[in-house]
Every structure is written in structure tokens, then in C-alpha cells.
Design an enzyme around this catalytic site. Structure first.
Site, PDB file in Angstrom:
ATOM      1  N   GLU A   1      -4.834  -2.974  -6.231  1.00  0.00           N
ATOM      2  CA  GLU A   1      -5.164  -1.612  -6.696  1.00  0.00           C
ATOM      3  C   GLU A   1      -5.780  -0.765  -5.581  1.00  0.00           C
ATOM      4  O   GLU A   1      -6.645   0.066  -5.806  1.00  0.00           O
ATOM      5  CB  GLU A   1      -6.108  -1.614  -7.912  1.00  0.00           C
ATOM      6  CG  GLU A   1      -5.913  -2.704  -8.920  1.00  0.00           C
ATOM      7  CD  GLU A   1      -4.504  -2.783  -9.497  1.00  0.00           C
ATOM      8  OE1 GLU A   1      -3.607  -2.107  -8.983  1.00  0.00           O
ATOM      9  OE2 GLU A   1      -4.315  -3.543 -10.458  1.00  0.00           O
ATOM     10  N   GLY A   2      -5.310  -0.980  -4.363  1.00  0.00           N
ATOM     11  CA  GLY A   2      -5.773  -0.204  -3.216  1.00  0.00           C
ATOM     12  C   GLY A   2      -6.756  -0.980  -2.379  1.00  0.00           C
ATOM     13  O   GLY A   2      -7.842  -1.334  -2.836  1.00  0.00           O
TER      14      GLY A   2
ATOM     15  N   PHE B   1      -2.725   8.908   6.474  1.00  0.00           N
ATOM     16  CA  PHE B   1      -1.935   7.777   6.028  1.00  0.00           C
ATOM     17  C   PHE B   1      -0.738   7.502   6.934  1.00  0.00           C
ATOM     18  O   PHE B   1      -0.244   6.376   6.998  1.00  0.00           O
ATOM     19  CB  PHE B   1      -1.432   8.009   4.591  1.00  0.00           C
ATOM     20  CG  PHE B   1      -2.483   7.740   3.557  1.00  0.00           C
ATOM     21  CD1 PHE B   1      -2.720   6.458   3.090  1.00  0.00           C
ATOM     22  CD2 PHE B   1      -3.254   8.784   3.051  1.00  0.00           C
ATOM     23  CE1 PHE B   1      -3.688   6.216   2.135  1.00  0.00           C
ATOM     24  CE2 PHE B   1      -4.222   8.542   2.092  1.00  0.00           C
ATOM     25  CZ  PHE B   1      -4.450   7.262   1.631  1.00  0.00           C
TER      26      PHE B   1
ATOM     27  N   SER C   1       0.806  -1.221   0.000  1.00  0.00           N
ATOM     28  CA  SER C   1       0.000   0.000   0.000  1.00  0.00           C
ATOM     29  C   SER C   1       0.838   1.270   0.000  1.00  0.00           C
ATOM     30  O   SER C   1       0.318   2.353  -0.256  1.00  0.00           O
ATOM     31  CB  SER C   1      -0.937   0.002   1.216  1.00  0.00           C
ATOM     32  OG  SER C   1      -1.858  -1.063   1.136  1.00  0.00           O
TER      33      SER C   1
END
Length: 410
Positions: free
Chosen positions: A389-390, A409, A164
Site C-alpha cells: 500500500e505504498g 516520481f 509502486s
């Protein structure tokens, strides 16, 4: 004393209802009239891809999935179908709209996520990287063959310790004379063991850059990750780069920093928000058809209130998810789509699709754990789709930052 009932005197079992027609079920299930939002060309494309899935994927997917086989022979057929690099213009690419690409992704994933994933890795990731960031020589060398399915590409971003957070990647490209030397490792790289060219992202002294690595280059190796409980009809690999020497012409000249790979990831995420609804729809249709045919306590499962509630809840989320996909596609075709809007679709549609597939499996009862029925296969595949893809968490934080203005984050 009562006399036991014998087979000759037992009441005859109620006959099973006639099998419902699938197209009739689809028409009835389109309660919002979403087909009316699609053009004649879009509906024709859907019919074409759906027919391909019915002829080539549905009859074979049980064996491919059970044996963990990716059908390489289907690659050129997908090229002939016009779904490789579908959204790209020029260089032999189909040049179709974003909505058309989304429709194709939905129909392919109704067959299997692994086959839609191939189209995504080839077109949304590898071909998009070359088309968006490559030189004219690179585009002309690779894109026509990739669009035809004659060349296969892969996209190397994720690493064993950098999923990630790609900014922490450790793969490094060192400039050496008139070329580059790459060292590092990538993980969960789709198609790498059968690819002809790999798009590899690496740290350099000048930030993150992309490189086109022919897979027969000395020092490049790819090992399929096995065994898997998900995406069994697909290939994901560990990739190793040991003193891989490349000429300067291997550098993607337009890509500098994480903007390069992220632009490709957004293309793949867009396809996922459509594709996941294909898996959900196929699972719902399987459960609906089964519940109309399966007798329990002398009437079809579909006649019970709890079953109808399950079917209605599944249908509501599919209709909302497809409406979201169409709206997102129209924004993309208009050139106004923002990355955060893609996160809305990816997060919502995959999350709801998994819940739908699991509920469909429950309606099928014990039969639902066999490969004779699709929902549990779809649910297992979607665990991968939910992660790549996340993850849900990443897209949640993207949306959280958008609505609060605060990055969470770190």
C-alpha cells in the site's frame, strides 16, 4: 586459603517481582489520556475486539506463524465480530465509523499483522471496490456474503514488474463480442488461493478498468508465495490469467482509470496507520512486562536508566502515533480527510512501529528471538506492511510533491 562457597552457604537469590497487571500497565502508559478522546461506544468496541484477540489469536498465533498457516476457520468468526467491510454502509455491512474501524485494526494487529491484513484485503480493498464502483447487482451478489465471512475476496493490482507504478501494468482486458478476455499476471495478491472472487485491474483500450473474476473461472490460477520471512500467518499469491473469459456484467461500471484502485488503496492505508500502532503497543507491553520481571545484577531490568530511556522513547512514539490515528479518523468521519494526510500517517506510524518492535526485542535479549515473545514477529510482519500500500519512498514523494508542488516520481 579461602573455602569455596557451597550451595548450602550461598546467599539466597532475590525473588522475582510479582507479574504486573497488564491493564494497570496500560493505564499508566496512557500518559496523554488518549482514552478520554474515545466515546463509550468506541471503548466498548475496543474491548470486544481485544477480547476476541485474547481468546482466538494470542493462544494460537505462535503455531500459525511457525507453521505458515492462515486460519481459514477464523474468517466467519471475524464476520460475526462485525469487522469485515466494517466501514461500509448497506448490503449487510456493519456501517461503523472510520475511528471504530481504526480501533478494530489496531487491536487485530496487536494480535498479528497477518490477521489484520485479512480484514484489510477483504474489507478495505475487495469489498470497497465493489461497494464504491460496482453495479447494484454486483453489490447484492457479493457484499452480504463477504461481510459475513461466507465469501472471500482478493484484490489484484500489483504485478511482477509493476509495484509502486501501477500505471505500467501489463495485464490486458480485450473486449470480445459481449464479454472480455483477460491475460496477464499479478503478484503479492493476498488471499487469492482461498478467494471466491478476485477484483482484477487491467489495461483496456479505454484505460484501466476493474473486473470481478470468480476464481473458478477457467484460466484463473493462484499459487501461494513460499517460503516467507514475514506475514507467515497470512497468504500472498502469484495470480495468472490465461484467456480468462468474462461477461460484460463482470466489469465494475463505476471505475475508470487509476482513481478506482487508488481509492481502495487509501482505505487500506488508513487502516494500516492504526494497525501498525497495535503491533507497536503489543511489543512495548511485552518489553515493559519483561523488564519488570527479569532480574539482572540483582534488580529488574526496568530499574536501569538505559532500559527506562528505551521504554520512554517507545511510549512517546506510540502515544503520538495513536493521537495521529485518532485525529486522522475524526477527519475521515467528518469527510475532510485528504489522501496526503493518509500518507503522513502510513509513513510515520509504520516507520516508528518497526523501530519500536526492534527496540522491544533488544530489551528481551536472546529470549526475544523466540516465538514465545511477540516483538520480532511483529517487526518481521511490519517489513511487509511497510512495503505494501505504498512504500516509505512512495509516501515520501507524495508528501514531497505536496509541500513543493513538484512531482519527483519520474
Amino acid at each position: 586459603m579461602s573455602t569455596p562457597t557451597t550451595p548450602s552457604t550461598a546467599p539466597a537469590a532475590s525473588p522475582a517481582p510479582a507479574a504486573p497487571d497488564l491493564e494497570t500497565l496500560r493505564t499508566t502508559s496512557d500518559v496523554l489520556g488518549l482514552d478520554g478522546l474515545l466515546t463509550a461506544d468506541e471503548l466498548a468496541l475496543r474491548a470486544k475486539v481485544r477480547a476476541f484477540v485474547d481468546a482466538r489469536i494470542r493462544p494460537n498465533i505462535k503455531g500459525w506463524y511457525e507453521d505458515a498457516v492462515f486460519p481459514v476457520e477464523i474468517v466467519r468468526e471475524l464476520g460475526d465480530l462485525g469487522v469485515l467491510g466494517m466501514h461500509l454502509e448497506g448490503y449487510g455491512c456493519p456501517g461503523r465509523s472510520a475511528v471504530e474501524y481504526g480501533i478494530a485494526a489496531m487491536e487485530l494487529e496487536a494480535g498479528d499483522s497477518g490477521l489484520r491484513t485479512f480484514v484489510s484485503v477483504q474489507g478495505s480493498l475487495a469489498m470497497t471496490a465493489i461497494h464504491k464502483w460496482g453495479s447494484e447487482e454486483q453489490k447484492n451478489r457479493y457484499l452480504p456474503g463477504m461481510a459475513r465471512g461466507e465469501l472471500i475476496g482478493c484484490f489484484g493490482l500489483t504485478e511482477p514488474t509493476a509495484g509502486s507504478d501501477p500505471s505500467s501494468m501489463s495485464t490486458f482486458a480485450r473486449h470480445d463480442g459481449d464479454g472480455w478476455v483477460l491475460n496477464g499476471a499479478k503478484r503479492w495478491i493476498g488471499l487469492a488461493s482461498i478467494a471466491d472472487v478476485a477484483v482484477i485491474w487491467a489495461q483496456t483500450d479505454d484505460g484501466v478498468r476493474g473486473f470481478l473474476v470468480p476464481t473458478d473461472t477457467p484460466g484463473f490460477s493462484a499459487v501461494p508465495i513460499e517460503p516467507k520471512l514475514s506475514m507467515r500467518a497470512s497468504i500472498q499469491c502469484d495470480v495468472f490469467l490465461a484467456d480468462v473469459r468474462l461477461p460484460d456484467s463482470a466489469l465494475l461500471p463505476g471505475a475508470k482509470g487509476l482513481r478506482g484502485p487508488f481509492s481502495c488503496l487509501n482505505e487500506a492505508r488508513y487502516g494500516i496507520l492504526w494497525g501498525s500502532m497495535g503491533a507497536a503497543r503489543d511489543s512495548y507491553e511485552e518489553a515493559l512486562k519483561y523488564s519488570l520481571e527479569r532480574l539482572q545484577f540483582d534488580k529488574p531490568l526496568a530499574a536501569y536508566q538505559i532500559t527506562q530511556e528505551k521504554l520512554v522513547n517507545m511510549l512517546l512514539e506510540i502515544q503520538k502515533g495513536v493521537l495521529l490515528a485518532i485525529h486522522t479518523g475524526r477527519l475521515k468521519d467528518a469527510g475532510t480527510l485528504e489522501p496526503v494526510q493518509i500518507s503522513v500517517g502510513k509513513l510515520n506510524n509504520v516507520r516508528e512501529a518497526i523501530a519500536i518492535c526492534r527496540e522491544a526485542r533488544a530489551i528481551l535479549g536472546g529470549n526475544g528471538i523466540t516465538l514465545d515473545y511477540s516483538p520480532l514477529r511483529h517487526a518481521n510482519n511490519l517489513e511487509s506492511v511497510r512495503t505494501y500500500e505504498g512504500t516509505d519512498e512512495v509516501h515520501t514523494l507524495i508528501l514531497g510533491q505536496h509541500i513543493t508542488g513538484i512531482s519527483a516520481f519520474r
